[in-house]
Design a protein around this motif. Sequence first.
Motif, PDB file in Angstrom:
ATOM      1  N   ARG A  34       0.764  -1.447  -0.097  1.00 40.92           N
ATOM      2  CA  ARG A  34      -0.035  -0.075  -0.011  1.00 40.92           C
ATOM      3  C   ARG A  34       0.943   1.258   0.221  1.00 40.92           C
ATOM      4  NH1 ARG A  34      -2.459  -0.377   6.127  1.00 40.92           N
ATOM      5  NH2 ARG A  34      -0.805  -0.827   7.181  1.00 40.92           N
ATOM      6  N   ASP A  35       2.339   1.118   0.107  1.00 42.20           N
ATOM      7  CA  ASP A  35       3.073   2.390   0.384  1.00 42.20           C
ATOM      8  C   ASP A  35       4.168   2.022  -0.696  1.00 42.20           C
ATOM      9  OD1 ASP A  35       5.073   4.334   1.050  1.00 42.20           O
ATOM     10  OD2 ASP A  35       4.575   3.814   3.146  1.00 42.20           O
ATOM     11  N   GLU A  77      -4.689  -4.989  10.920  1.00 45.66           N
ATOM     12  CA  GLU A  77      -5.797  -3.900  11.678  1.00 45.66           C
ATOM     13  C   GLU A  77      -7.015  -4.822  12.160  1.00 45.66           C
ATOM     14  OE1 GLU A  77      -4.387  -0.311   8.681  1.00 45.66           O
ATOM     15  OE2 GLU A  77      -6.079  -1.661   8.127  1.00 45.66           O
ATOM     16  N   HIS A 119      -9.290 -14.944  11.312  1.00 46.83           N
ATOM     17  CA  HIS A 119      -8.518 -15.926  10.419  1.00 46.83           C
ATOM     18  C   HIS A 119      -9.503 -17.020  10.188  1.00 46.83           C
ATOM     19  CE1 HIS A 119      -4.891 -14.268  10.914  1.00 46.83           C
ATOM     20  NE2 HIS A 119      -4.790 -14.261  12.140  1.00 46.83           N
ATOM     21  N   TYR A 141       5.474 -16.481  16.442  1.00 47.51           N
ATOM     22  CA  TYR A 141       6.759 -16.172  16.198  1.00 47.51           C
ATOM     23  C   TYR A 141       7.474 -16.154  17.493  1.00 47.51           C
ATOM     24  CZ  TYR A 141       4.347 -13.608  12.088  1.00 47.51           C
ATOM     25  OH  TYR A 141       3.556 -13.310  10.747  1.00 47.51           O
TER      26      TYR A 141
HETATM   27  N1  LIG Z   1       1.890 -15.727  13.922  1.00 44.51           N
HETATM   28  C1  LIG Z   1       2.266 -14.494  14.605  1.00 44.51           C
HETATM   29  O1  LIG Z   1       2.868 -14.736  15.884  1.00 44.51           O
HETATM   30  C2  LIG Z   1       1.721 -13.356  14.493  1.00 44.51           C
HETATM   31  C3  LIG Z   1       2.179 -12.387  15.099  1.00 44.51           C
HETATM   32  C4  LIG Z   1       1.796 -10.661  14.938  1.00 44.51           C
HETATM   33  C5  LIG Z   1       0.950 -10.734  13.630  1.00 44.51           C
HETATM   34  N2  LIG Z   1       0.428 -11.939  12.841  1.00 44.51           N
HETATM   35  C6  LIG Z   1      -0.249 -11.847  11.500  1.00 44.51           C
HETATM   36  O2  LIG Z   1       0.693 -12.103  10.673  1.00 44.51           O
HETATM   37  C7  LIG Z   1       0.674 -11.026   9.849  1.00 44.51           C
HETATM   38  C8  LIG Z   1       1.907 -10.907   9.092  1.00 44.51           C
HETATM   39  O3  LIG Z   1       2.994 -10.458  10.254  1.00 44.51           O
HETATM   40  P1  LIG Z   1       4.121  -9.322  10.144  1.00 44.51           P
HETATM   41  O4  LIG Z   1       4.991  -9.891  11.364  1.00 44.51           O
HETATM   42  O5  LIG Z   1       4.515  -9.312   8.949  1.00 44.51           O
HETATM   43  O6  LIG Z   1       3.277  -8.043  10.470  1.00 44.51           O
HETATM   44  P2  LIG Z   1       3.547  -6.882  10.134  1.00 44.51           P
HETATM   45  O7  LIG Z   1       5.032  -6.282  10.075  1.00 44.51           O
HETATM   46  O8  LIG Z   1       2.679  -5.664  10.757  1.00 44.51           O
HETATM   47  O9  LIG Z   1       3.056  -6.766   8.390  1.00 44.51           O
HETATM   48  C9  LIG Z   1       1.540  -6.541   8.153  1.00 44.51           C
HETATM   49  C10 LIG Z   1       1.441  -6.246   6.493  1.00 44.51           C
HETATM   50  O10 LIG Z   1       0.221  -6.199   6.262  1.00 44.51           O
HETATM   51  C11 LIG Z   1       0.103  -4.985   5.547  1.00 44.51           C
HETATM   52  N3  LIG Z   1      -1.215  -4.231   5.582  1.00 44.51           N
HETATM   53  C12 LIG Z   1      -1.917  -4.085   6.859  1.00 44.51           C
HETATM   54  N4  LIG Z   1      -3.165  -3.580   6.552  1.00 44.51           N
HETATM   55  C13 LIG Z   1      -3.224  -3.383   5.328  1.00 44.51           C
HETATM   56  C14 LIG Z   1      -3.946  -2.647   4.193  1.00 44.51           C
HETATM   57  N5  LIG Z   1      -5.147  -2.227   4.688  1.00 44.51           N
HETATM   58  N6  LIG Z   1      -3.805  -2.735   3.034  1.00 44.51           N
HETATM   59  C15 LIG Z   1      -2.716  -3.559   2.461  1.00 44.51           C
HETATM   60  N7  LIG Z   1      -1.636  -4.141   3.489  1.00 44.51           N
HETATM   61  C16 LIG Z   1      -1.957  -3.868   4.493  1.00 44.51           C
HETATM   62  C17 LIG Z   1       1.012  -3.833   6.079  1.00 44.51           C
HETATM   63  O11 LIG Z   1       1.270  -2.995   5.435  1.00 44.51           O
HETATM   64  P3  LIG Z   1       2.628  -1.853   5.601  1.00 44.51           P
HETATM   65  O12 LIG Z   1       3.863  -2.310   5.500  1.00 44.51           O
HETATM   66  O13 LIG Z   1       2.222  -0.676   4.823  1.00 44.51           O
HETATM   67  O14 LIG Z   1       2.051  -1.368   6.934  1.00 44.51           O
HETATM   68  C18 LIG Z   1       2.385  -4.937   6.460  1.00 44.51           C
HETATM   69  O15 LIG Z   1       2.861  -5.099   5.044  1.00 44.51           O
HETATM   70  C19 LIG Z   1       0.352  -9.933  10.410  1.00 44.51           C
HETATM   71  O16 LIG Z   1      -0.288  -8.788   9.671  1.00 44.51           O
HETATM   72  C20 LIG Z   1      -0.958 -10.594  11.345  1.00 44.51           C
HETATM   73  O17 LIG Z   1      -2.096 -10.721  10.762  1.00 44.51           O
HETATM   74  C21 LIG Z   1       0.754 -13.210  13.056  1.00 44.51           C
END
Ligand SMILES: NC(=O)c1ccc[n+]([C@@H]2O[C@H](COP(=O)([O-])OP(=O)(O)OC[C@H]3O[C@@H](n4cnc5c(N)ncnc54)[C@H](OP(=O)(O)O)[C@@H]3O)[C@@H](O)[C@H]2O)c1
Length: 289
Positions: A34-35, A77, A119, A141
Amino acid sequence: MSIVVTGATGALGRLVVDALLAEVPAGEIVAVVRDKEKAAALAARGVELRIADYSAPETLTGAFRSGDRVLLISGSEVGRRVAQHAAVIDAAKAAGVAQLAYTGILGGPDADFTLADEHKATEQLILDSGLPYTFLRNGWYTENYTANLTPVLEHRAVVANAGEGRIASAGRADYAAAAAAVLTGDGHLNTAYELSGDTAWSLAEYAAVISGLTGETIAYNNVPAAAHQEILVGAGLPEAFAAILVDVDEAIERGRLAGTSGDLARLIGRPTTPLTETVRAALSALPAA
Ligand SMILES: NC(=O)c1ccc[n+]([C@@H]2O[C@H](COP(=O)([O-])OP(=O)(O)OC[C@H]3O[C@@H](n4cnc5c(N)ncnc54)[C@H](OP(=O)(O)O)[C@@H]3O)[C@@H](O)[C@H]2O)c1
């Protein structure tokens, strides 16, 4: 056809693209972000960028092409994700993608804690879409914990309400490697993987690992749920998010994040990253005191 990764500027997404670049030419990889500015490093490596926001369905038109293999990385979000993911699934369906992989949560439909609700709803939407799917049901994680090392070292305590519950975590890069494996390999369609670390550990063991590596005595303070909620809110977390974390700890106590199916190690062809290794790396990345 391309391999398309949404959320590619996030922590997991960047690691997925890294893992893909080790396997396929950059010209076959598309990052949906998105960015655009935030994705400059990806573009510099030859990855095609498509700009789209999960919250703006019109921007998702054109994000995918017929025959693409797509990884939908769940959004960050909380509370808005079902509608957001529905928009991505609709766009993938309209394009006629060949595979929709999704990063869900360990346990899938059986996960009985609040954070799992979006989910579970997303998996159901994907099933309803009829698209060929791969469910990557990610456990915790290890970095969820190591991201918090500074206050742990400051207070000399790991504070939680998870009791003696065990957590089969793995490194984010392990989950990223699994995503890359299902996007580049065959035989993963209409399949759900329960992804977690090879070894489940308790928070008391986690505190002992930090103690061993730092030489400091780090305790595990298991506190009642209400007290933990107060501590988290006191540390600046919004009430609703603190409640979700407290609820997760209760699920951990019930063993919901302890499953060690071996799916992750099998997909990545190696053992998952041990807890101690991730803690050691996080400690050495901390700014000098
Ligand atoms: N398994 C686990 O322990 C764990 C822990 C935390 C989260 N999660 C889940 O796993 C996902 C990935 O983890 P992560 O560590 O990579 O989290 P993260 O760094 O917060 O990455 C989330 C990604 O989703 C994108 N995103 C969020 N809202 C969006 C929107 N409205 N439109 C387009 N893109 C959007 C963000 O874009 P930007 O880069 O522009 O912000 C970012 O690239 C998380 O989003 C969450 O659902 C899992």
